[in-house]
Design a protein around this motif. Structure first.
Motif, PDB file in Angstrom:
ATOM      1  N   GLY A 193       0.796  -1.225   0.000  1.00 31.10           N
ATOM      2  CA  GLY A 193       0.000   0.000   0.000  1.00 31.10           C
ATOM      3  C   GLY A 193       0.823   1.267   0.000  1.00 31.10           C
ATOM      4  O   GLY A 193       0.308   2.338  -0.304  1.00 31.10           O
ATOM      5  N   THR A 194       2.108   1.158   0.366  1.00 34.37           N
ATOM      6  CA  THR A 194       2.942   2.359   0.280  1.00 34.37           C
ATOM      7  C   THR A 194       3.038   2.843  -1.163  1.00 34.37           C
ATOM      8  O   THR A 194       3.328   4.019  -1.404  1.00 34.37           O
ATOM      9  CB  THR A 194       4.361   2.101   0.829  1.00 34.37           C
ATOM     10  N   SER A 195       2.777   1.928  -2.100  1.00 36.19           N
ATOM     11  CA  SER A 195       2.750   2.342  -3.507  1.00 36.19           C
ATOM     12  C   SER A 195       1.616   3.334  -3.747  1.00 36.19           C
ATOM     13  O   SER A 195       1.722   4.213  -4.616  1.00 36.19           O
ATOM     14  CB  SER A 195       2.587   1.132  -4.430  1.00 36.19           C
ATOM     15  N   HIS A 196       0.530   3.207  -2.962  1.00 36.85           N
ATOM     16  CA  HIS A 196      -0.589   4.144  -3.075  1.00 36.85           C
ATOM     17  C   HIS A 196      -0.124   5.559  -2.757  1.00 36.85           C
ATOM     18  O   HIS A 196      -0.308   6.493  -3.541  1.00 36.85           O
ATOM     19  CB  HIS A 196      -1.708   3.716  -2.116  1.00 36.85           C
ATOM     20  N   GLY A 197       0.503   5.715  -1.573  1.00 33.85           N
ATOM     21  CA  GLY A 197       0.994   7.029  -1.193  1.00 33.85           C
ATOM     22  C   GLY A 197       2.075   7.528  -2.129  1.00 33.85           C
ATOM     23  O   GLY A 197       2.127   8.718  -2.439  1.00 33.85           O
ATOM     24  N   ALA A 198       2.914   6.609  -2.576  1.00 41.44           N
ATOM     25  CA  ALA A 198       3.994   6.997  -3.478  1.00 41.44           C
ATOM     26  C   ALA A 198       3.444   7.524  -4.796  1.00 41.44           C
ATOM     27  O   ALA A 198       3.884   8.560  -5.308  1.00 41.44           O
ATOM     28  CB  ALA A 198       4.924   5.807  -3.725  1.00 41.44           C
ATOM     29  N   LEU A 199       2.449   6.815  -5.349  1.00 39.08           N
ATOM     30  CA  LEU A 199       1.833   7.265  -6.601  1.00 39.08           C
ATOM     31  C   LEU A 199       1.106   8.593  -6.406  1.00 39.08           C
ATOM     32  O   LEU A 199       1.149   9.470  -7.269  1.00 39.08           O
ATOM     33  CB  LEU A 199       0.860   6.199  -7.112  1.00 39.08           C
ATOM     34  N   GLN A 200       0.431   8.724  -5.258  1.00 38.36           N
ATOM     35  CA  GLN A 200      -0.291   9.958  -4.980  1.00 38.36           C
ATOM     36  C   GLN A 200       0.669  11.150  -4.881  1.00 38.36           C
ATOM     37  O   GLN A 200       0.442  12.202  -5.490  1.00 38.36           O
ATOM     38  CB  GLN A 200      -1.069   9.828  -3.670  1.00 38.36           C
ATOM     39  N   PHE A 201       1.761  10.991  -4.120  1.00 34.20           N
ATOM     40  CA  PHE A 201       2.707  12.095  -3.959  1.00 34.20           C
ATOM     41  C   PHE A 201       3.423  12.400  -5.263  1.00 34.20           C
ATOM     42  O   PHE A 201       3.693  13.564  -5.574  1.00 34.20           O
ATOM     43  CB  PHE A 201       3.706  11.773  -2.852  1.00 34.20           C
ATOM     44  N   MET A 202       3.751  11.358  -6.030  1.00 32.05           N
ATOM     45  CA  MET A 202       4.378  11.591  -7.323  1.00 32.05           C
ATOM     46  C   MET A 202       3.463  12.420  -8.221  1.00 32.05           C
ATOM     47  O   MET A 202       3.882  13.418  -8.818  1.00 32.05           O
ATOM     48  CB  MET A 202       4.701  10.263  -8.002  1.00 32.05           C
ATOM     49  N   ALA A 203       2.191  12.005  -8.303  1.00 26.39           N
ATOM     50  CA  ALA A 203       1.236  12.726  -9.141  1.00 26.39           C
ATOM     51  C   ALA A 203       1.034  14.162  -8.644  1.00 26.39           C
ATOM     52  O   ALA A 203       0.979  15.112  -9.436  1.00 26.39           O
ATOM     53  CB  ALA A 203      -0.101  11.984  -9.170  1.00 26.39           C
ATOM     54  N   TYR A 204       0.941  14.318  -7.314  1.00 22.28           N
ATOM     55  CA  TYR A 204       0.737  15.641  -6.713  1.00 22.28           C
ATOM     56  C   TYR A 204       1.910  16.580  -7.036  1.00 22.28           C
ATOM     57  O   TYR A 204       1.717  17.729  -7.456  1.00 22.28           O
ATOM     58  CB  TYR A 204       0.577  15.481  -5.199  1.00 22.28           C
TER      59      TYR A 204
END
Length: 313
Positions: A193-204
């Motif tokens: 699930g850290t991939s979720h936060g990672a993808l979110q922060f990358m996109a942000y």
């Protein structure tokens, strides 16, 4: 002749660690914690609904709901307003600590990488920085998320029939009966699930940078609240759509009403009994909850951190 440090002497830091710690800012921790707490208080009932849908695997012990509104009405009629905020204490602790630590670690790692490379970070480097920050945060907060899930999945309106009386009671009982491993149930899918936060922060980060380039301003230039909301909402929707199944698997591993023999068993039984849609149960209430929650968190974070950092310059 150089002397080694004595028993009471502090261990000298390497230049790399010194550079890393130079980017540690308690203001980021406070700002992230503030955003996480406020968004959780506002939207906890939708989180409760999401988890109840995520574990709906047909067991007789579970209430049956036809939709988000029906679920919330049923809980309101059976348990009142308090029922909608079941599990809110560990959720506040968990969300506050998670967002605070995440921003704390992420900004330190990002700042270190940026100083080391002397150029703007790429999307991949933002992704890796956020993934490391997420893994570090999960190591510290997983027990809180287990207690939240257990409290949210207590279906009886009668307090005397509930297994756990509150957050601390749940923590003690889980540790006593299941040991450390009980407090770290769902940790492996949580790491995924850290991939979720990672993808979110990358996109942000990429959205902010590209938008500021379009405006011909610096990549970290301040935006107005509506612009922050738009960036946060788009990045959150992208991350949820990409990684949601891990949340279902994690909630089922942490559920006290069913027993699985690990991650593979959850995935296999969910696939066999419910098909692909089983991995997306609760996604609609989750999107309804996390999108505004993310917007609140990021707007509060960006503004609080900027005020605190400006005061300490």
């Amino acid at each position: 002749m150089s002397s080694s440090p004595g028993p009471g002497s502090p261990v000298p830091l390497t230049p790399s660690l010194q550079r890393l710690f130079s980017h540690v800012r308690v203001e980021n921790l406070i700002a992230g914690l503030s955003g996480g707490v406020l968004s959780t208080l506002a939207l906890h009932p939708l989180d409760l609904v999401k988890i109840r849908f995520a574990v709906s695997d047909g067991l007789d012990v579970r209430p049956k709901y036809s939709g988000i509104v029906h679920c919330m009405k049923s809980i309101w009629h059976q348990e009142g307003f308090r029922g909608l905020y079941q599990g809110v204490t560990p959720n506040i602790w968990g969300a506050g600590a998670s967002w605070g630590l995440y921003f704390f670690f992420y900004n330190a790692i990002k700042g270190y990488n940026k100083e080391t490379r002397q150029i703007e970070l790429t999307a991949t480097e933002h992704l890796l920085s956020a993934a490391v920050a997420g893994a570090m945060t999960l190591c510290l907060t997983n027990p809180i998320w287990v207690t939240k899930t257990r409290l949210v999945l207590q279906y009886s309106a009668d307090p005397s029939q509930k297994q756990y009386k509150g957050m601390m009671d749940a923590l003690v009982k889980i540790y006593r009966h299941e040991g450390i491993s009980g407090l770290y149930r769902g940790f492996v899918p949580g790491l995924f699930g850290t991939s979720h936060g990672a993808l979110q922060f990358m996109a942000y980060e990429e959205l902010k940078r590209d938008y500021n380039k379009y405006r011909k301003k610096q990549s970290d230039a301040k935006l107005n609240p509506l612009e922050y909301i738009t960036m946060a909402a788009l990045s959150k929707i992208f991350a949820v759509a990409t990684t949601y199944p891990y949340q279902v698997v994690r909630a089922r591993l942490q559920d006290q009403h069913n027993t699985y023999n690990g991650l593979t068993d959850v995935v296999w039984r969910t696939w066999r009994n419910e098909g692909l849609l089983g991995f997306y149960k609760g996604m609609v209430p989750n999107l309804v909850r996390v999108t505004p929650a993310c917007c609140i968190t990021f707007v509060v974070y960006e503004n609080v951190s900027r005020v605190l950092l400006d005061q300490n310059k």
